[in-house]
Design a protein around this motif. Structure first.
Motif, short mmCIF file in Angstrom:
data_model
loop_
_atom_site.label_atom_id
_atom_site.label_comp_id
_atom_site.label_asym_id
_atom_site.label_seq_id
_atom_site.Cartn_x
_atom_site.Cartn_y
_atom_site.Cartn_z
N VAL A 217 0.85 -1.21 0.00
CA VAL A 217 0.00 0.00 0.00
C VAL A 217 0.88 1.25 0.00
N LEU A 218 1.93 1.23 0.79
CA LEU A 218 2.82 2.41 0.88
C LEU A 218 3.42 2.74 -0.49
N ILE A 219 3.99 1.73 -1.13
CA ILE A 219 4.68 1.97 -2.42
C ILE A 219 3.66 2.33 -3.50
N SER A 220 2.52 1.62 -3.53
CA SER A 220 1.50 1.92 -4.55
C SER A 220 0.96 3.34 -4.40
N THR A 221 0.73 3.74 -3.14
CA THR A 221 0.19 5.09 -2.91
C THR A 221 1.20 6.14 -3.34
N TYR A 222 2.48 5.89 -3.06
CA TYR A 222 3.52 6.85 -3.46
C TYR A 222 3.57 6.96 -4.99
N ILE A 223 3.54 5.80 -5.65
CA ILE A 223 3.60 5.82 -7.13
C ILE A 223 2.36 6.50 -7.69
N PHE A 224 1.19 6.22 -7.10
CA PHE A 224 -0.05 6.86 -7.55
C PHE A 224 0.06 8.39 -7.41
N GLY A 225 0.61 8.82 -6.30
CA GLY A 225 0.77 10.27 -6.06
C GLY A 225 1.69 10.92 -7.08
N GLN A 226 2.74 10.20 -7.46
CA GLN A 226 3.70 10.77 -8.41
C GLN A 226 3.21 10.68 -9.86
N ARG A 227 2.73 9.48 -10.23
CA ARG A 227 2.40 9.26 -11.64
C ARG A 227 1.02 9.78 -12.02
N VAL A 228 0.03 9.61 -11.14
CA VAL A 228 -1.35 9.97 -11.50
C VAL A 228 -1.69 11.38 -11.01
N LEU A 229 -1.51 11.61 -9.71
CA LEU A 229 -1.87 12.93 -9.18
C LEU A 229 -0.79 13.98 -9.48
N ARG A 230 0.40 13.51 -9.75
CA ARG A 230 1.55 14.40 -10.02
C ARG A 230 1.73 15.44 -8.91
N ILE A 231 1.77 14.94 -7.69
CA ILE A 231 2.00 15.81 -6.54
C ILE A 231 3.42 16.37 -6.63
N GLU A 232 3.52 17.69 -6.54
CA GLU A 232 4.82 18.34 -6.75
C GLU A 232 5.86 17.91 -5.73
N LYS B 81 7.54 15.43 -3.45
CA LYS B 81 7.68 13.99 -3.22
C LYS B 81 7.68 13.68 -1.73
N THR B 82 8.22 14.61 -0.94
CA THR B 82 8.27 14.36 0.51
C THR B 82 6.85 14.37 1.10
N LEU B 83 6.00 15.30 0.62
CA LEU B 83 4.61 15.31 1.10
C LEU B 83 3.95 13.98 0.72
N ASN B 84 4.20 13.55 -0.50
CA ASN B 84 3.63 12.30 -1.01
C ASN B 84 3.99 11.13 -0.11
N ILE B 85 5.28 10.97 0.21
CA ILE B 85 5.71 9.80 0.99
C ILE B 85 5.23 9.91 2.44
N VAL B 86 5.18 11.13 2.98
CA VAL B 86 4.73 11.27 4.39
C VAL B 86 3.24 10.91 4.51
N VAL B 87 2.41 11.38 3.56
CA VAL B 87 0.99 11.03 3.59
C VAL B 87 0.83 9.52 3.40
N ALA B 88 1.60 8.95 2.47
CA ALA B 88 1.50 7.50 2.20
C ALA B 88 1.90 6.69 3.42
N ALA B 89 2.98 7.09 4.11
CA ALA B 89 3.44 6.34 5.29
C ALA B 89 2.47 6.50 6.44
N ASP B 90 2.00 7.71 6.64
CA ASP B 90 1.04 8.01 7.70
C ASP B 90 -0.20 7.13 7.53
N MET B 91 -0.69 7.04 6.29
CA MET B 91 -1.93 6.30 6.01
C MET B 91 -1.70 4.78 6.04
N SER B 92 -0.57 4.31 5.56
CA SER B 92 -0.40 2.86 5.42
C SER B 92 0.24 2.21 6.63
N VAL B 93 1.00 2.95 7.43
CA VAL B 93 1.70 2.31 8.55
C VAL B 93 0.95 2.54 9.85
#
Lengths: 503, 94
Positions: free
Chosen positions: A244-259, A261-273
């Motif tokens: 879930v962590l890796i998929s969410t990060y990739i989704f944030g980068q490839r689909v949502l194109r969140i500027e 990357k650190t925000l992307n990984i922190v939200v992904a880790a917060d939500m998945s861990v």
């Protein structure tokens, strides 16, 4: 001039600024190393105090407990009572001197003092003195004026006490609105209205407090607890979570194109861990901006409040077996306390399964934080030419507090597993001093973030609602994948575990 | 943006408005924490739920498993389960 520059930080707004190069003087000039020394010193002193507080019949007591555990006729509650007595005896010299505000319902003063029952003010003063001495020494060696730091620290600490009093109202705690949120709010109100007074600035040291707190948290990341639920626990917590962590990060980068990357990984880790603690560890590991950490925590807490109410009701209405439902709750609701409250609605087995799955997931933050730190310095912070850094370069860039965090986890896990009575010594250190001080350090860190942040900056990150979309999509994926895994593991492969637990 | 005198930074340029906003924020907090929340806590439904959670050692605001008072009981129960069924979580009957 930014507040952080005044306070001695190198970068204006990251949780962990990049060290441009590494030298021996970093060992006493860099906050990262100071976090390791201070966290290590607290844990070492705690361990010495617990060791010297052993009762004279320590070996006999350990043997009696072991025999009672091995005996089929012994009363489990009685054994647990003996273990608790032993831990209390070891932790007492620390626990009686360090404290934090209590829960309250009607009168906020009950958080600190209640006539004829308790007075926590002396213990809180001791905590303030310990923090002042430790961080004061670190700040002074790193170039701050001790006098100015002391005056500023007194003010910031008082704001932390106020934050705790707000956070400890029982209804607030019931809603899982954890103290970082209120510490942040207290700081934000000041910085966004009358402004952060300049005299506060020398003690506004977010990175220093967070990293030292994380080193202490390392002692609570006990790798020995990983196998508590055997294969089912590993499959539910350790297979689903990284996917879930890796998929969410990739989704944030490839689909949502969140500027960011650190925000992307922190939200992904917060939500998945595991919610706030994972967000703090990951943000420090990847040098996320303070606003990004605040935002991730705000989103997580808002959704957790809803999920802890809706999930148990949904499980009951749909008729999902309690153990499977509880494992699902443990694997998906971010916050540990909320998992316990939601799992309990499904009964005693629900509480046991949900909290144990969450505990195994909690322990994952050690691995995740280390992996994110290494990945970030290796791939995300590579040079402008796109050249992958050498091993030395990776070492230079690695946030050094992570070494203290991982080392604390390994040493305390080893003591827990291998030393006679180690589990009681470890619990005495964490219950006696590490946990209390770690919570204060995080509270001071979030007050500091609030004092350095303005709402306009925070709102900027919510642009287009991308972080919320990321959280919702990631959580939806986590819900589906976790339910499938819980059903497969506990419903198909290990159904006897559910049966035996229910009996 | 230039900070107000004596402050590191502030969003309000007008000091009077800044102090008004500060007082309003704390007034709202006082009203919620001293008025609304104690009232909610005293309502029978919420009060009984809070007592239930307290009695079971569940702190819904716990950030990490080591902050949950009930965790000792849970781990003791899990250990007791392992003693009764040593291979249950390692052997599949599938």
């Amino acid at each position: 001039m930014s507040t952080n520059q005044e306070s001695g930080g190198a970068a204006a707004d990251t949780v962990s600024p990049i060290a441009p190069k590494s030298s021996w003087s970093d060992l006493w000039k860099h906050e990262d190393w100071w976090a390791v020394w201070l966290g290590g010193a607290i844990l070492a002193v705690g361990a010495i105090i617990a060791w010297t507080a052993r009762p004279s019949d320590w070996n006999e007591q350990l043997a009696q407990i072991d025999n009672a555990k091995a005996s089929a006729t012994s009363d489990a509650k009685e054994v647990q009572g003996r273990e608790k007595q032993l831990v209390d005896a070891l932790a007492k010299p620390m626990k009686s001197r360090l404290g934090k505000p209590k829960d309250w319902q009607q009168n906020p003063l009950d958080a600190l003092i209640k006539s004829g029952e308790y007075n926590l003010l002396p213990q809180i003063v001791v905590v303030a003195a310990v923090c002042l001495v430790l961080f004061g020494i670190g700040a002074a060696v790193m170039g701050a004026s001790p006098g100015r730091f002391a005056a500023a620290f007194a003010a910031v600490f008082l704001l932390a006490v106020l934050s705790y009093v707000l956070a400890n109202h029982k209804v607030i705690k019931w809603a899982n609105l954890e103290y970082p949120l209120w510490a942040l709010l207290v700081g934000l109100i000041i910085s966004n209205t009358v402004g952060t007074p300049r005299i506060f600035v020398p003690a506004v040291r977010t990175e220093f407090y967070i990293k030292t707190g994380l080193v202490l948290l390392g002692a609570e990341v006990l790798l020995t607890q990983l196998l508590k639920l055997g294969l089912p626990g590993i499959l539910i917590s350790w297979v689903v979570t990284p996917i879930v962590l890796i998929s969410t990060y990739i989704f944030g980068q490839r689909v949502l194109r969140i500027e960011s990357k650190t925000l992307n990984i922190v939200v992904a880790a917060d939500m998945s861990v595991c919610g706030v603690s994972a967000a703090i560890a990951t943000a420090a590991a990847c040098r996320a901006k303070k606003e990004e950490l605040s935002l991730a925590i705000g989103i997580s807490l808002a959704f957790t409040v809803v999920m802890m109410v809706v999930m148990p009701k949904f499980i009951q209405i749909v008729g999902i077996p309690p153990a499977i439902g509880a494992a699902w709750i443990g694997g998906t609701i971010d916050a540990t306390g909320a998992v316990a409250a939601a799992g309990e609605i499904l009964g005693k087995e629900g509480l046991i399964v949900a909290t144990t799955v969450k505990m195994i997931q909690n322990i994952l933050i050690g691995v995740i934080a280390f992996a994110v730190a290494v990945y970030w310095v290796t791939y995300e912070e590579r040079s402008a030419a796109g050249v992958r850094p050498s091993l030395w370069e990776i070492w230079y860039r690695l946030p050094k507090f992570i070494i203290g965090f991982v080392l604390a986890s390994i040493v305390f896990s080893w003591v827990h597993r291998s030393v006679a009575g180690g589990e009681y010594l470890v619990k005495a250190v964490t219950d006696g001093c590490a946990k209390t001080l770690r919570e204060w350090f995080f509270c001071l860190a979030f007050v500091s973030i609030g004092l350095e942040t303005n709402f306009a900056e925070l709102a900027k990150y919510l642009k287009g609602g991308k972080p919320v979309t990321l959280y919702v999509v990631g959580q939806a994926f986590s819900l589906v994948l976790s339910l499938a895994m819980c059903w497969l593991v506990l419903g198909v492969v290990f159904p006897h575990v559910v049966e035996q637990l229910t009996r | 943006m230039q900070p107000a005198a004596g402050t590191a930074h502030s969003n309000c340029r007008n000091p009077a408005r800044a102090w008004l906003a500060f007082a309003a924020a704390w007034g709202l907090i006082a009203a919620v924490w001293l008025g609304l929340l104690p009232r909610i806590a005293a309502s029978p439904r919420v009060s009984s739920r809070l007592h239930e959670l307290d009695a079971q050692g569940i702190d819904p605001s716990a950030m990490y498993y080591s902050e949950l008072p009930v965790m000792d009981d849970v781990l003791a129960d899990v250990d007791a389960f392992h003693r009764r069924h040593p291979d249950a979580v390692w052997t599949s009957h599938w």
